[in-house]
Design a protein around this motif. Sequence first.
Motif, PDB file in Angstrom:
ATOM      1  N   GLN A 269      17.119 -31.026  10.425  1.00  0.00           N
ATOM      2  CA  GLN A 269      17.195 -30.687   8.682  1.00  0.00           C
ATOM      3  C   GLN A 269      18.361 -30.949   7.461  1.00  0.00           C
ATOM      4  O   GLN A 269      17.732 -31.619   6.965  1.00  0.00           O
ATOM      5  CB  GLN A 269      17.955 -29.951   9.793  1.00  0.00           C
ATOM      6  N   TYR A 291      11.998 -25.489  10.742  1.00  0.00           N
ATOM      7  CA  TYR A 291      12.664 -23.900  10.239  1.00  0.00           C
ATOM      8  C   TYR A 291      11.856 -23.053  11.241  1.00  0.00           C
ATOM      9  O   TYR A 291      11.391 -22.615  12.344  1.00  0.00           O
ATOM     10  CB  TYR A 291      12.439 -23.532   9.746  1.00  0.00           C
ATOM     11  N   ARG A 292      10.039 -22.654  10.696  1.00  0.00           N
ATOM     12  CA  ARG A 292       9.422 -21.888  11.754  1.00  0.00           C
ATOM     13  C   ARG A 292       9.550 -22.036  13.346  1.00  0.00           C
ATOM     14  O   ARG A 292       9.198 -21.033  14.194  1.00  0.00           O
ATOM     15  CB  ARG A 292       7.709 -22.227  10.454  1.00  0.00           C
ATOM     16  N   LEU A 300      16.975 -20.683  17.467  1.00  0.00           N
ATOM     17  CA  LEU A 300      17.771 -20.654  15.682  1.00  0.00           C
ATOM     18  C   LEU A 300      18.863 -19.780  16.069  1.00  0.00           C
ATOM     19  O   LEU A 300      19.491 -19.786  15.640  1.00  0.00           O
ATOM     20  CB  LEU A 300      16.966 -20.568  14.495  1.00  0.00           C
ATOM     21  N   LYS A 310      21.629 -19.516   7.903  1.00  0.00           N
ATOM     22  CA  LYS A 310      20.512 -20.101   8.222  1.00  0.00           C
ATOM     23  C   LYS A 310      19.705 -18.338   7.262  1.00  0.00           C
ATOM     24  O   LYS A 310      18.232 -19.508   6.809  1.00  0.00           O
ATOM     25  CB  LYS A 310      20.288 -19.911   9.678  1.00  0.00           C
ATOM     26  N   ASN A 313      19.701 -19.920   4.029  1.00  0.00           N
ATOM     27  CA  ASN A 313      18.751 -21.358   3.714  1.00  0.00           C
ATOM     28  C   ASN A 313      16.582 -21.343   4.032  1.00  0.00           C
ATOM     29  O   ASN A 313      16.241 -22.332   3.399  1.00  0.00           O
ATOM     30  CB  ASN A 313      19.335 -22.265   4.483  1.00  0.00           C
ATOM     31  N   ILE A 314      16.797 -20.776   4.915  1.00  0.00           N
ATOM     32  CA  ILE A 314      15.077 -20.747   5.550  1.00  0.00           C
ATOM     33  C   ILE A 314      14.836 -20.128   4.411  1.00  0.00           C
ATOM     34  O   ILE A 314      13.482 -20.951   3.291  1.00  0.00           O
ATOM     35  CB  ILE A 314      14.965 -19.728   6.836  1.00  0.00           C
TER      36      ILE A 314
END
Length: 473
Positions: A269, A291-292, A300, A310, A313-314
């Motif tokens: 990341q 992320y996905r 996660l 998080k 951020n996503i």
Amino acid sequence: MQNSKLVALLRSFEPADLRRFDDYLSSPYFNRQENLLTLYRTLRAFAPTFPADQCNRFDVWERAHPGRIGSDQEIASEMNALLKHLEAFLGMERYQQTTALKELHILESFEKRHLDKNFKLQLKRIHHRLAAEAAQNEQHFLQRYQVVDVEVRSLMHHQGRAYDNNLQQLVDYLDDFYLIARLRLTCELINRQSILSGSYDTRLAGGLMAYLRNYDHENVPTMAAYYLVLRLLVGESSTEDYPRLAYLLIHNTAAFAEVDWRELFSYAQNYCIRQVKAGEASFLNELLVLYRAALETGNLLEHGVLSAWKYKNIASVGLQLQEYEWVESFIHAYRGKLPEEFQETAFAYNLADLLYHRGEYEQALKKLLKVEFTDVFYSLGTRKMMLMIYFEQGATEAMLSLISSFRLFLRRNQLISESNRKAYTNFVNLVHAIYRIADTGHDKGKLVAQIQATQPLIDEAWLLEKAHLGYGG
């Protein structure tokens, strides 16, 4: 006594821990001193807080030994003995949770007692368990090394120094254990050195990479992944290294222990983020892919919870890529996975961010009113988003008022890191400069150059766009 190690340890115990320790002290296998059980039960009456005014050592002694006066040395000795049992109990609890260590000690006991049938059966059980482990990290190879070490010693006892292939296995497992551990720690050293002012000795990094170029690590995903991370960290990577790392993390998740996967994901990341900051825009999409995949596997989430940071951020990455439908679905789907204390604030902020990117400024402002300033990052983000909305709307009075209060907030808030303080201060100042350019007649080209030269800075692309268009453009 409130500052004693004994009371501090007892305060850390859950009710179930206190009950199990009572069973421990009640067992003659562990304790034959009845006075220690009495002392413990006297103290346990003050659980869970063990208040200082009631846990005076002399008062506790008197309660445990009615009518008997104890000397300082006697009281200290008995309480120290209870402390030693508490520590031994914690060790025993941990031991009971450690399958590998128990198996190894049983195997060693059979070997020392020359119980060959028991030894072989136990050895078979351990090898079967280890063969079934998908995650082969340093601990896995350490266990294999320890087991084969006992096996080698047993064979030497029976066969003397005849050829034994297990000896080669012993060396191989030791190598794998060491190399994974050394890679992991070297990556951490280099990573910390890049963000902290301290200096670490990383001279072996080059030699480690040179050795591993010819080492068969492809069948050990944890070793291969840390090797790729090390190459990325030291800047000796090829164009194939990041895709290989991402593939391992996304398509071979089961091959990693959870703690290793999280650490390796963090490296991947952060590498993507660095590449985006360096102008490699394609890595923004790589980051969303990461992320996905991590969301799909649930990796996660920690204990079923997704951190508010998080979550933010996503959503931010998705919005930058204009994946608005996916972001909207994500925001709603993971709202219930957020920590309860951040749930409403995080949901309102990220929904506002989505509305802002869609150009629905009034709706975004309404959502921002629901954001509670309990977290410094959400507080900064909310102020920044409001400033951008006021700029877009041409709401001059509101914008100038916010610029003034934002600067004051940045100066006074002690929870903001110095790097963030500078980045946000630069952003606010540049927004003000873009607004003033129409009045001052400054050259847009000079302002663009100033934005490009300013570091640290957030939302540089937005600032550059507005600098070209001008206020109200």
